[in-house]
Write an enzyme that holds these catalytic residues in place. Sequence first.
Site, PDB file in Angstrom:
ATOM      1  N   GLY A   1      25.062  54.737  33.407  1.00 32.05           N
ATOM      2  CA  GLY A   1      26.388  55.721  32.926  1.00 32.05           C
ATOM      3  C   GLY A   1      26.100  56.777  32.157  1.00 32.05           C
ATOM      4  O   GLY A   1      26.463  57.941  32.402  1.00 32.05           O
TER       5      GLY A   1
ATOM      6  N   TYR B   1      21.509  57.428  33.607  1.00 33.20           N
ATOM      7  CA  TYR B   1      21.783  58.671  34.465  1.00 33.20           C
ATOM      8  C   TYR B   1      20.919  59.570  34.311  1.00 33.20           C
ATOM      9  O   TYR B   1      20.209  60.230  35.086  1.00 33.20           O
ATOM     10  CB  TYR B   1      23.226  58.947  34.254  1.00 33.20           C
ATOM     11  CG  TYR B   1      23.622  60.328  34.574  1.00 33.20           C
ATOM     12  CD1 TYR B   1      23.734  60.250  36.270  1.00 33.20           C
ATOM     13  CD2 TYR B   1      23.794  61.546  34.229  1.00 33.20           C
ATOM     14  CE1 TYR B   1      24.273  61.375  36.987  1.00 33.20           C
ATOM     15  CE2 TYR B   1      23.950  62.752  34.889  1.00 33.20           C
ATOM     16  CZ  TYR B   1      24.352  62.593  36.187  1.00 33.20           C
ATOM     17  OH  TYR B   1      24.666  63.914  36.840  1.00 33.20           O
TER      18      TYR B   1
ATOM     19  N   GLY C   1      21.545  50.495  34.626  1.00 34.46           N
ATOM     20  CA  GLY C   1      22.722  50.971  33.897  1.00 34.46           C
ATOM     21  C   GLY C   1      22.353  52.641  34.184  1.00 34.46           C
ATOM     22  O   GLY C   1      21.240  52.997  33.713  1.00 34.46           O
TER      23      GLY C   1
ATOM     24  N   LYS D   1      26.026  51.047  11.282  1.00 32.40           N
ATOM     25  CA  LYS D   1      26.987  51.218  12.431  1.00 32.40           C
ATOM     26  C   LYS D   1      28.327  50.619  12.096  1.00 32.40           C
ATOM     27  O   LYS D   1      28.708  50.144  11.523  1.00 32.40           O
ATOM     28  CB  LYS D   1      26.537  50.084  13.565  1.00 32.40           C
ATOM     29  CG  LYS D   1      26.521  50.566  14.952  1.00 32.40           C
ATOM     30  CD  LYS D   1      25.729  51.636  15.493  1.00 32.40           C
ATOM     31  CE  LYS D   1      25.749  51.812  17.190  1.00 32.40           C
ATOM     32  NZ  LYS D   1      24.639  52.648  17.664  1.00 32.40           N
TER      33      LYS D   1
END
Length: 364
Positions: free
Chosen positions: A180, A184, A178, A81
């Site tokens: 976003g 969504y 959440g 990451k």
Amino acid sequence: MSNHFEVLEKYGYEQLVYFHDKTTGLKGITCIHNTVLGPSLGGTRLWNYASEQDAVTDVMRLARGMTYKNAAAGLNLGGAKTVLIGDPKKVKSEAYFRALGRFVQSLNGRYITAEDVNTSTKDMDYVNMETDHVLGLEGKSGNPSPVTAWGVFKGIQASLKEAFGNEDVSKYSFAVQGAGQTGYYLIKYLLKHGVKTLYFTELNPNHIARMKQEHPEVKFVKPEEIFSLNVDVFSPCAFGAALNDQTIPKIKAKVIAGSANNVLKDEKKHGDMLMKAKKVYAPDFVINGGGVINVYHELNGYNRDAAMRDVEKIYDRLLSIYAIAKKYKINNQLAAIEFAEERIATMTGVKSNYIPRCRCCCKK
């Protein structure tokens, strides 16, 4: 996590790399956890961390999670990451992401990046100007959020079957934390498949307004209320550590299944709490693996239908993990780690004998 070498040794990390570009102000950290299965893959997250230590803690947790996610998804990839430290509204530019691309290139193929929180396919196009070690580009797999959400939807179906014996989502009520990106799209899938009772919470005013405008039937609740709703499924699709000492006792939902990474603050302690409470918890790095499965398909020529078929295997994978948990009487998160580590261990043995590949005509 101040003693970085101690943590690197304890959890088997390979590299923790700091980088900085004076011209653009780029400040970031790349962590490579494991490359046994292949080059490491993990997205680039841009966040205005309160401290350098917060950034290090986040990147190391996320990198380890990517190792398990890629292994559990059956991909020939290791885990890594990158986190960038800065205000997304201020630092983003072509030069900024091209500077990132040059640092990715300096790792010589050990690390492949992609978009993540506060980075986009457009940003990755700039990274691609400086390195080929980037996936999730426009015209290829594109935005991973809809595909990740589809994998979460299939994982919810598997979890409903495990909990109630019936996977028909229209029969159940949901609370999504959440809305976003992935959350969504997950809400859209749930509505499309007939869900009638659906709550959501969100911090971003723009995302709240979008949901209220597009789907007024989805009921907004305050963030602190989302855990205690009397629903069948709680779906965490925000940041990590959402399941902890304070929140778990509040949860009435029988099924906990969402897209958030590192959603258990402590894998053993809080996984055990959920098991004792008889909750069906879908391990985060398994259920949210759709995005990485999708971008992985870019490596051999992207085909959307083939990628989606692989994403749908999350359903069977979770049922296998639930069976492991019951067999060994361990929590679902630990069963998922066992599932992933077994594949890594097997491939470590397979690769113990060195066999060189032709480099004159092979791509890899």
